[in-house]
Design a protein around this motif. Structure first.
Motif, PDB file in Angstrom:
ATOM      1  N   LEU A 197       0.868  -1.191   0.000  1.00 14.01           N
ATOM      2  CA  LEU A 197       0.000   0.000   0.000  1.00 14.01           C
ATOM      3  C   LEU A 197       0.893   1.226   0.000  1.00 14.01           C
ATOM      4  O   LEU A 197       1.848   1.295   0.780  1.00 14.01           O
ATOM      5  CB  LEU A 197      -0.882   0.000   1.254  1.00 14.01           C
ATOM      6  CG  LEU A 197      -1.710   1.263   1.508  1.00 14.01           C
ATOM      7  CD1 LEU A 197      -2.805   1.419   0.449  1.00 14.01           C
ATOM      8  CD2 LEU A 197      -2.350   1.232   2.905  1.00 14.01           C
ATOM      9  N   THR A 198       0.614   2.170  -0.894  1.00 10.84           N
ATOM     10  CA  THR A 198       1.364   3.423  -0.886  1.00 10.84           C
ATOM     11  C   THR A 198       0.405   4.592  -0.716  1.00 10.84           C
ATOM     12  O   THR A 198      -0.617   4.666  -1.405  1.00 10.84           O
ATOM     13  CB  THR A 198       2.169   3.585  -2.198  1.00 10.84           C
ATOM     14  OG1 THR A 198       3.096   2.518  -2.280  1.00 10.84           O
ATOM     15  CG2 THR A 198       2.936   4.881  -2.218  1.00 10.84           C
ATOM     16  N   LEU A 199       0.729   5.462   0.213  1.00 12.79           N
ATOM     17  CA  LEU A 199      -0.079   6.657   0.435  1.00 12.79           C
ATOM     18  C   LEU A 199       0.582   7.824  -0.285  1.00 12.79           C
ATOM     19  O   LEU A 199       1.805   7.964  -0.269  1.00 12.79           O
ATOM     20  CB  LEU A 199      -0.175   6.960   1.936  1.00 12.79           C
ATOM     21  CG  LEU A 199      -0.757   5.828   2.793  1.00 12.79           C
ATOM     22  CD1 LEU A 199      -0.668   6.181   4.281  1.00 12.79           C
ATOM     23  CD2 LEU A 199      -2.215   5.565   2.403  1.00 12.79           C
ATOM     24  N   TYR A 216      -5.558  18.867   1.241  1.00  5.59           N
ATOM     25  CA  TYR A 216      -4.169  18.524   1.527  1.00  5.59           C
ATOM     26  C   TYR A 216      -4.008  17.968   2.941  1.00  5.59           C
ATOM     27  O   TYR A 216      -4.375  18.601   3.924  1.00  5.59           O
ATOM     28  CB  TYR A 216      -3.283  19.751   1.321  1.00  5.59           C
ATOM     29  CG  TYR A 216      -1.845  19.507   1.646  1.00  5.59           C
ATOM     30  CD1 TYR A 216      -1.115  18.545   0.956  1.00  5.59           C
ATOM     31  CD2 TYR A 216      -1.210  20.223   2.650  1.00  5.59           C
ATOM     32  CE1 TYR A 216       0.212  18.302   1.260  1.00  5.59           C
ATOM     33  CE2 TYR A 216       0.118  19.992   2.966  1.00  5.59           C
ATOM     34  CZ  TYR A 216       0.812  19.030   2.268  1.00  5.59           C
ATOM     35  OH  TYR A 216       2.122  18.781   2.572  1.00  5.59           O
ATOM     36  N   LEU A 217      -3.446  16.766   3.004  1.00 13.18           N
ATOM     37  CA  LEU A 217      -3.229  16.104   4.289  1.00 13.18           C
ATOM     38  C   LEU A 217      -1.765  15.670   4.324  1.00 13.18           C
ATOM     39  O   LEU A 217      -1.369  14.789   3.561  1.00 13.18           O
ATOM     40  CB  LEU A 217      -4.163  14.887   4.394  1.00 13.18           C
ATOM     41  CG  LEU A 217      -3.970  13.943   5.571  1.00 13.18           C
ATOM     42  CD1 LEU A 217      -4.227  14.651   6.898  1.00 13.18           C
ATOM     43  CD2 LEU A 217      -4.911  12.738   5.442  1.00 13.18           C
ATOM     44  N   PRO A 218      -0.951  16.309   5.180  1.00 18.19           N
ATOM     45  CA  PRO A 218       0.472  15.932   5.196  1.00 18.19           C
ATOM     46  C   PRO A 218       0.653  14.507   5.699  1.00 18.19           C
ATOM     47  O   PRO A 218       0.078  14.127   6.717  1.00 18.19           O
ATOM     48  CB  PRO A 218       1.114  16.941   6.146  1.00 18.19           C
ATOM     49  CG  PRO A 218       0.019  17.684   6.798  1.00 18.19           C
ATOM     50  CD  PRO A 218      -1.285  17.358   6.145  1.00 18.19           C
ATOM     51  N   LEU A 219       1.429  13.718   4.986  1.00 21.83           N
ATOM     52  CA  LEU A 219       1.613  12.320   5.377  1.00 21.83           C
ATOM     53  C   LEU A 219       2.398  12.192   6.672  1.00 21.83           C
ATOM     54  O   LEU A 219       2.296  11.178   7.357  1.00 21.83           O
ATOM     55  CB  LEU A 219       2.298  11.539   4.255  1.00 21.83           C
ATOM     56  CG  LEU A 219       1.423  11.252   3.036  1.00 21.83           C
ATOM     57  CD1 LEU A 219       2.178  10.395   2.024  1.00 21.83           C
ATOM     58  CD2 LEU A 219       0.125  10.549   3.423  1.00 21.83           C
ATOM     59  N   SER A 220       3.157  13.240   7.027  1.00 21.59           N
ATOM     60  CA  SER A 220       3.858  13.201   8.312  1.00 21.59           C
ATOM     61  C   SER A 220       2.832  13.036   9.437  1.00 21.59           C
ATOM     62  O   SER A 220       3.045  12.308  10.396  1.00 21.59           O
ATOM     63  CB  SER A 220       4.670  14.481   8.517  1.00 21.59           C
ATOM     64  OG  SER A 220       3.857  15.598   8.275  1.00 21.59           O
ATOM     65  N   ARG A 221       1.670  13.671   9.261  1.00 19.78           N
ATOM     66  CA  ARG A 221       0.612  13.567  10.262  1.00 19.78           C
ATOM     67  C   ARG A 221      -0.007  12.162  10.274  1.00 19.78           C
ATOM     68  O   ARG A 221      -0.253  11.580  11.321  1.00 19.78           O
ATOM     69  CB  ARG A 221      -0.471  14.608   9.940  1.00 19.78           C
ATOM     70  CG  ARG A 221      -1.302  14.969  11.144  1.00 19.78           C
ATOM     71  CD  ARG A 221      -2.120  16.191  10.862  1.00 19.78           C
ATOM     72  NE  ARG A 221      -3.499  15.808  10.533  1.00 19.78           N
ATOM     73  CZ  ARG A 221      -4.399  16.667  10.059  1.00 19.78           C
ATOM     74  NH1 ARG A 221      -4.059  17.914   9.820  1.00 19.78           N
ATOM     75  NH2 ARG A 221      -5.615  16.263   9.795  1.00 19.78           N
ATOM     76  N   THR A 251       1.344  -6.764  10.287  1.00 19.58           N
ATOM     77  CA  THR A 251       0.799  -7.434   9.095  1.00 19.58           C
ATOM     78  C   THR A 251       1.905  -8.084   8.259  1.00 19.58           C
ATOM     79  O   THR A 251       1.628  -8.936   7.420  1.00 19.58           O
ATOM     80  CB  THR A 251       0.094  -6.421   8.162  1.00 19.58           C
ATOM     81  OG1 THR A 251       1.078  -5.472   7.729  1.00 19.58           O
ATOM     82  CG2 THR A 251      -1.052  -5.710   8.860  1.00 19.58           C
ATOM     83  N   GLY A 252       3.130  -7.610   8.433  1.00 20.28           N
ATOM     84  CA  GLY A 252       4.240  -8.091   7.613  1.00 20.28           C
ATOM     85  C   GLY A 252       4.276  -7.432   6.235  1.00 20.28           C
ATOM     86  O   GLY A 252       5.157  -7.699   5.427  1.00 20.28           O
ATOM     87  N   GLY A 253       3.308  -6.541   5.958  1.00 16.40           N
ATOM     88  CA  GLY A 253       3.222  -5.919   4.628  1.00 16.40           C
ATOM     89  C   GLY A 253       3.999  -4.610   4.532  1.00 16.40           C
ATOM     90  O   GLY A 253       4.373  -4.017   5.544  1.00 16.40           O
ATOM     91  N   ARG A 254       4.206  -4.161   3.275  1.00 13.91           N
ATOM     92  CA  ARG A 254       4.939  -2.909   3.053  1.00 13.91           C
ATOM     93  C   ARG A 254       3.981  -1.736   2.909  1.00 13.91           C
ATOM     94  O   ARG A 254       2.941  -1.850   2.260  1.00 13.91           O
ATOM     95  CB  ARG A 254       5.771  -3.014   1.771  1.00 13.91           C
ATOM     96  CG  ARG A 254       7.120  -3.628   2.009  1.00 13.91           C
ATOM     97  CD  ARG A 254       7.998  -3.471   0.771  1.00 13.91           C
ATOM     98  NE  ARG A 254       7.459  -4.137  -0.386  1.00 13.91           N
ATOM     99  CZ  ARG A 254       8.025  -5.198  -0.975  1.00 13.91           C
ATOM    100  NH1 ARG A 254       9.159  -5.694  -0.537  1.00 13.91           N
ATOM    101  NH2 ARG A 254       7.472  -5.734  -2.032  1.00 13.91           N
ATOM    102  N   LEU A 255       4.392  -0.619   3.488  1.00 10.72           N
ATOM    103  CA  LEU A 255       3.603   0.612   3.409  1.00 10.72           C
ATOM    104  C   LEU A 255       4.527   1.718   2.909  1.00 10.72           C
ATOM    105  O   LEU A 255       5.591   1.952   3.489  1.00 10.72           O
ATOM    106  CB  LEU A 255       3.054   0.948   4.811  1.00 10.72           C
ATOM    107  CG  LEU A 255       2.307   2.260   4.964  1.00 10.72           C
ATOM    108  CD1 LEU A 255       1.019   2.267   4.143  1.00 10.72           C
ATOM    109  CD2 LEU A 255       1.971   2.518   6.444  1.00 10.72           C
ATOM    110  N   GLY A 256       4.129   2.365   1.811  1.00 12.86           N
ATOM    111  CA  GLY A 256       4.961   3.418   1.225  1.00 12.86           C
ATOM    112  C   GLY A 256       4.347   4.794   1.435  1.00 12.86           C
ATOM    113  O   GLY A 256       3.135   4.925   1.584  1.00 12.86           O
ATOM    114  N   PHE A 257       5.207   5.796   1.437  1.00 16.86           N
ATOM    115  CA  PHE A 257       4.747   7.185   1.561  1.00 16.86           C
ATOM    116  C   PHE A 257       5.355   7.987   0.415  1.00 16.86           C
ATOM    117  O   PHE A 257       6.575   7.989   0.248  1.00 16.86           O
ATOM    118  CB  PHE A 257       5.219   7.791   2.886  1.00 16.86           C
ATOM    119  CG  PHE A 257       4.683   7.100   4.111  1.00 16.86           C
ATOM    120  CD1 PHE A 257       3.502   7.523   4.708  1.00 16.86           C
ATOM    121  CD2 PHE A 257       5.355   6.021   4.670  1.00 16.86           C
ATOM    122  CE1 PHE A 257       3.000   6.888   5.831  1.00 16.86           C
ATOM    123  CE2 PHE A 257       4.864   5.375   5.797  1.00 16.86           C
ATOM    124  CZ  PHE A 257       3.681   5.816   6.382  1.00 16.86           C
TER     125      PHE A 257
END
Ligand code: SAM
Ligand code: SF4
Length: 342
Positions: A197-199, A216-221, A251-257
Motif C-alpha cells: 500500500l502506498t499513500l 491537503y493532508l500531510p503524510l507526516s501527520r 501485518t508483515g506488509g509494506r507501506l509506502g509514503f
C-alpha cells in the motif's frame, strides 16, 4: 565526416546534465477516463481531439526509441490506460522488448475498472506488477471521490489481477476529512491479500472544481497517527521512485509514503513522462516540455525523434518547485495529473 556520422549514436544511453541515467519512462496513452476523481479532474472535462493523440503505432515507436536509449522500465498510465481502444495491441507489441531482454518491466497504473477484463491477458504478455488506485473501501465515499466509479467493480478487478498472478500495489491519495481515518482499513485490506500500500499526498496539478488546500493532508501527520497503533519498521526497499517504505510489523506488509510537497526526491530521479500527444515532460513539477509528436510524424526514420529526445534530456532540471499556494490555492503546475499520468 558525413552528416550521418555526426548525428548522435541512437544506442547511446540517456544521461541528463546532472549525471542521472534516464531508465524509466511513464507514458500516458490517453487523456480520457471513465472516472472523474475530485482531486484529478473537473466533472466537465474537455478531452483532446483524436487526431492530436498519438496512435498505438506511434506510441510503440516512441516507447521503443526510449528502450533503445536505456529505458528499462515502462509504465503505461493516463487518463485511464485500460479504456483506450485496443490497448492490448500496444502491450503486445511492447512485450517484444521484455522477450529480448531490452526491457525489465512493462507495467501499468490503473483505476481498476477494466481489470477483470484484461488482467489475465496482461499477465500472459509479461506484465508482472501493476498499481491500482483505490482511496477508500467505503462504496459511498468511493462514489463521492471518483464521481463515476463503482467500488465493487474495482475490487472484482483487483481480485482478477491477483487470481491471474499479478503483483498488485494499491495507491491511495490521502485526503483530509475523507479517508484520513480509513488508513487502518486500507492497510488490513492490502496486506491481507499480499498487496503493498502506498499513500500519496495531493499534488497541486491542474484546475479542479474544489479547493486543494482543503484536501491537503500531510503524510507526516498520517504516519505519526499510525504509529499509535502499528509498529512501522524502517526498511531499505526502494523502487527507484519517490516512495519511502516501512514494514508494518503486525501485518508483515509494506507501506509506502510519497510526499512530493514535504520531501525532496529529485536527486535520484531516473524518470521522464510523455503525454498522449507526445509531449515529453522532464519533470513532473515543472512546465518545461518538448514536442516529440512533430519529429515522430515528420519522418518514418527515428533520427529526428532521437535528436529531439537528446535535446530535451539535456535540459532536464535538477528538481521541482511544487508548492500549494495557500493564499490563492492555485495549482503550481497548470496541467492535470491525467495529462502526465502521475
Ligand atoms: N487512471 C489511472 C489511475 O487512477 O490510477 C492512472 C492515471 S492517475 C492520474 C495516476 C495516479 O495519480 C492515481 O493514483 C491518482 O490517484 C493520482 N492523482 C491524480 N491527481 C492527483 C493529484 N492532484 N495529487 C496526487 N495524486 C493524484
Ligand atoms: Fe481517472 Fe485516474 Fe484521474 Fe481518477 S485519478 S480521474 S481514475 S485519471
Amino acid at each position: 565526416m558525413t552528416a550521418q556520422s555526426a548525428a548522435p549514436a541512437p544506442a547511446a544511453p540517456l544521461v541528463d546534465p546532472f549525471g542521472r541515467a534516464i531508465s524509466y519512462l511513464r507514458v500516458s496513452v490517453t487523456d480520457r477516463c471513465d472516472f472523474r476523481c475530485v482531486y484529478c479532474m473537473a466533472e466537465d472535462m474537455t478531452f483532446l481531439p483524436k487526431r492530436d493523440v498519438l496512435s498505438l503505432e506511434e506510441l510503440d515507436r516512441l516507447c521503443s526509441a526510449f528502450v533503445t536509449r536505456g529505458t528499462r522500465k515502462l509504465r503505461l498510465t493516463g487518463g485511464e490506460p485500460l479504456v483506450r481502444k485496443d490497448i492490448m495491441t500496444l502491450f503486445r507489441s511492447l512485450s517484444r522488448h521484455l522477450e529480448s531482454g531490452a526491457l525489465d518491466e512493462l507495467t501499468v497504473t490503473t483505476n481498476g475498472s477494466q481489470l477483470a477484463r484484461y488482467a489475465a491477458e496482461m499477465k500472459a504478455l509479461g506484465v508482472r506488477r501493476i498499481n491500482v488506485s483505490l482511496d477508500t473501501l467505503d462504496p459511498v465515499k468511493f462514489k463521492a471521490i471518483t464521481r463515476w466509479g463503482d467500488l465493487a467493480r474495482v475490487q472484482a478487478g483487483i481480485d482478477a489481477a491477483l487470481a491471474a498472478g499479478l503483483e498488485v500495489k494499491i495507491n491511495a491519495v490521502a485526503l483530509k476529512g475523507v479517508n484520513e481515518h480509513e488508513v487502518d482499513d486500507l492497510i488490513r485490506y492490502a496486506h491481507g491479500s499480499g498487496m503493498d500500500l502506498t499513500l500519496i499526498e495531493t499534488m497541486p496539478l491542474g484546475e479542479i472544481d474544489g479547493d486543494r488546500t482543503e484536501q491537503y493532508l500531510p503524510l507526516s501527520r498520517v504516519r505519526a497517527d499510525l504509529m499509535d497503533r502499528w509498529t512501522l519498521d524502517e526498511i531499505d526497499y526502494r523502487t527507484g521512485g519517490p516512495a519511502r517504505y516501512v514494514r508494518v510489523r503486525e501485518t508483515g506488509g509494506r507501506l509506502g509514503f510519497i510526499t512530493p510537497l514535504t520531501h525532496n526526491f529529485c536527486e535520484s530521479c531516473n524518470r521522464v513522462r510523455v503525454t498522449c500527444t507526445g509531449m515529453l515532460y522532464m519533470c513532473l513539477g515543472q512546465e518545461d516540455s518538448a514536442d516529440l509528436r512533430a519529429p515522430l510524424r515528420q519522418s518514418e526514420s527515428d533520427a529526428l525523434l532521437h535528436a529531439a529526445i537528446d535535446e530535451a534530456i539535456g535540459r532536464k532540471p535538477k528538481g521541482h518547485d511544487f508548492v500549494i499556494d495557500r493564499r490563492h490555492s492555485r495549482p503550481a503546475v497548470s496541467r492535470h495529473m491525467s495529462v502526465t499520468g502521475g
